[in-house]
Design an enzyme around this catalytic site. Sequence first.
Site, PDB file in Angstrom:
ATOM      1  N   ASN A   8       0.882  -1.166   0.000  1.00  0.00           N
ATOM      2  CA  ASN A   8       0.000   0.000   0.000  1.00  0.00           C
ATOM      3  C   ASN A   8       0.918   1.214   0.000  1.00  0.00           C
ATOM      4  O   ASN A   8       1.509   1.538   1.022  1.00  0.00           O
ATOM      5  CB  ASN A   8      -0.897  -0.013   1.248  1.00  0.00           C
ATOM      6  CG  ASN A   8      -1.717   1.261   1.381  1.00  0.00           C
ATOM      7  OD1 ASN A   8      -1.722   2.095   0.463  1.00  0.00           O
ATOM      8  ND2 ASN A   8      -2.386   1.427   2.513  1.00  0.00           N
ATOM      9  N   LYS A  10       0.163   4.198  -0.176  1.00  0.00           N
ATOM     10  CA  LYS A  10      -0.469   5.393   0.416  1.00  0.00           C
ATOM     11  C   LYS A  10      -0.203   6.579  -0.533  1.00  0.00           C
ATOM     12  O   LYS A  10      -0.168   6.363  -1.739  1.00  0.00           O
ATOM     13  CB  LYS A  10       0.047   5.608   1.837  1.00  0.00           C
ATOM     14  CG  LYS A  10      -0.105   4.322   2.673  1.00  0.00           C
ATOM     15  CD  LYS A  10       0.067   4.501   4.130  1.00  0.00           C
ATOM     16  CE  LYS A  10      -0.128   3.150   4.828  1.00  0.00           C
ATOM     17  NZ  LYS A  10      -0.060   3.222   6.279  1.00  0.00           N
ATOM     18  N   HIS A  93      -9.510   1.388   4.878  1.00  0.00           N
ATOM     19  CA  HIS A  93      -8.225   1.556   5.576  1.00  0.00           C
ATOM     20  C   HIS A  93      -8.442   2.472   6.778  1.00  0.00           C
ATOM     21  O   HIS A  93      -9.228   3.414   6.723  1.00  0.00           O
ATOM     22  CB  HIS A  93      -7.176   2.150   4.622  1.00  0.00           C
ATOM     23  CG  HIS A  93      -5.803   2.064   5.188  1.00  0.00           C
ATOM     24  ND1 HIS A  93      -5.336   2.960   6.122  1.00  0.00           N
ATOM     25  CD2 HIS A  93      -4.813   1.161   5.001  1.00  0.00           C
ATOM     26  CE1 HIS A  93      -4.108   2.606   6.470  1.00  0.00           C
ATOM     27  NE2 HIS A  93      -3.761   1.523   5.804  1.00  0.00           N
ATOM     28  N   GLU A  95      -6.782   4.785   7.908  1.00  0.00           N
ATOM     29  CA  GLU A  95      -6.547   6.213   7.652  1.00  0.00           C
ATOM     30  C   GLU A  95      -7.791   6.864   7.074  1.00  0.00           C
ATOM     31  O   GLU A  95      -8.071   8.044   7.325  1.00  0.00           O
ATOM     32  CB  GLU A  95      -5.318   6.380   6.737  1.00  0.00           C
ATOM     33  CG  GLU A  95      -4.032   6.093   7.510  1.00  0.00           C
ATOM     34  CD  GLU A  95      -2.886   5.537   6.683  1.00  0.00           C
ATOM     35  OE1 GLU A  95      -2.917   5.639   5.443  1.00  0.00           O
ATOM     36  OE2 GLU A  95      -1.950   4.971   7.295  1.00  0.00           O
ATOM     37  N   GLU A 164      -5.436  -4.903  10.384  1.00  0.00           N
ATOM     38  CA  GLU A 164      -4.431  -3.864  10.586  1.00  0.00           C
ATOM     39  C   GLU A 164      -4.692  -3.150  11.910  1.00  0.00           C
ATOM     40  O   GLU A 164      -5.496  -2.207  11.956  1.00  0.00           O
ATOM     41  CB  GLU A 164      -4.492  -2.845   9.442  1.00  0.00           C
ATOM     42  CG  GLU A 164      -4.174  -3.418   8.083  1.00  0.00           C
ATOM     43  CD  GLU A 164      -3.571  -2.370   7.147  1.00  0.00           C
ATOM     44  OE1 GLU A 164      -2.533  -2.657   6.588  1.00  0.00           O
ATOM     45  OE2 GLU A 164      -4.130  -1.273   7.025  1.00  0.00           O
ATOM     46  N   GLY A 170       2.554   2.252  10.783  1.00  0.00           N
ATOM     47  CA  GLY A 170       3.518   3.344  10.656  1.00  0.00           C
ATOM     48  C   GLY A 170       4.215   3.705  11.952  1.00  0.00           C
ATOM     49  O   GLY A 170       4.885   4.738  12.040  1.00  0.00           O
ATOM     50  N   SER A 208       3.399  -2.215  10.242  1.00  0.00           N
ATOM     51  CA  SER A 208       4.854  -2.293  10.457  1.00  0.00           C
ATOM     52  C   SER A 208       5.428  -3.652  10.110  1.00  0.00           C
ATOM     53  O   SER A 208       6.377  -4.108  10.746  1.00  0.00           O
ATOM     54  CB  SER A 208       5.209  -1.891  11.896  1.00  0.00           C
ATOM     55  OG  SER A 208       4.827  -0.555  12.149  1.00  0.00           O
ATOM     56  N   GLY A 230       5.072   1.203   4.600  1.00  0.00           N
ATOM     57  CA  GLY A 230       6.413   1.775   4.429  1.00  0.00           C
ATOM     58  C   GLY A 230       7.400   0.860   3.723  1.00  0.00           C
ATOM     59  O   GLY A 230       8.125   1.305   2.812  1.00  0.00           O
TER      60      GLY A 230
HETATM   61  P1  13P Z   1       3.037   0.340   7.623  1.00  0.00           P
HETATM   62  O1  13P Z   1       3.538  -0.963   7.023  1.00  0.00           O
HETATM   63  O2  13P Z   1       3.784   1.538   7.118  1.00  0.00           O
HETATM   64  O3  13P Z   1       2.928   0.270   9.100  1.00  0.00           O
HETATM   65  O4  13P Z   1       1.535   0.550   7.048  1.00  0.00           O
HETATM   66  C1  13P Z   1       0.653  -0.502   7.137  1.00  0.00           C
HETATM   67  C2  13P Z   1      -0.557  -0.141   6.378  1.00  0.00           C
HETATM   68  O5  13P Z   1      -1.301   0.741   6.756  1.00  0.00           O
HETATM   69  C3  13P Z   1      -0.834  -0.879   5.139  1.00  0.00           C
HETATM   70  O6  13P Z   1      -2.105  -0.602   4.646  1.00  0.00           O
END
Ligand code: 13P
Length: 246
Positions: A8, A10, A93, A95, A164, A170, A208, A230
Amino acid sequence: MKKLIAGNWKMNGSLESNAALVKALLSHSDDWTCDVALCVPAPYLSQLQNLSKASPLMFGAQDVSTHDSGAFTGEVSAGMLKDFECRYAIVGHSERRQLHLESDALVAAKAQKALASGITPVVCVGETLHEREAGLTEEVVKRQLAAVIHLNGHCISEIVLAYEPVWAIGTGKTATPEQAQHVHAVLRAQLRAASAHADRVQIVYGGSMNAANAAQLLAQPDIDGGLVGGASLKAADFLSIIAAAH
Ligand code: 13P
């Protein structure tokens, strides 16, 4: 079942950096034994469509509208995603649930729209730190999944489900393999109660995930892959995670 490692991105990327990243990934694609996908910002779907041609790389979007067309400024419909041969669309998601106040019902409707267009929704569920500390983890993820089951009925076996935990996204704080497995098993049981084909649903972990912790997470019986933020932006890291998924 075959595992899925989905990146992802983002809101990251550029035409130049995307091309370099995908080229680096595809130079190892002969070694892939799992499904591999990238969920990219909508403006780059056409680029991914071209870059992934004649390769095992799949790609998708990070959201989809509940509407087919009309006066919905900024929205992107499932039909538009289909025009670019999107295989996946992330829905719900954290977010978007947090920053755009998306409700369980809206997320379920987005999953329904994706399914109706032949796009696999990657439905995200997960608890906040506050909810975990209050002992509400199971209740929260079950409520989030129940809304999607309610609206999608027997089609539920066509989704990808992503657990998640919000506190792990993150932050560099990963759920332990045991913590993640526990929630995945709860979700699997809920899917089984809804569909005879629940065992074909890939339940992936996100939060993560990285080259160092992927193998242990992916060794759990109900962890069928990863949704990687990430670490999906760095070819070497993402390739290590792909290699850990067999
Ligand atoms: P990270 O791997 O950066 O923690 O993000 C996870 C995520 O939100 C994937 O959709």
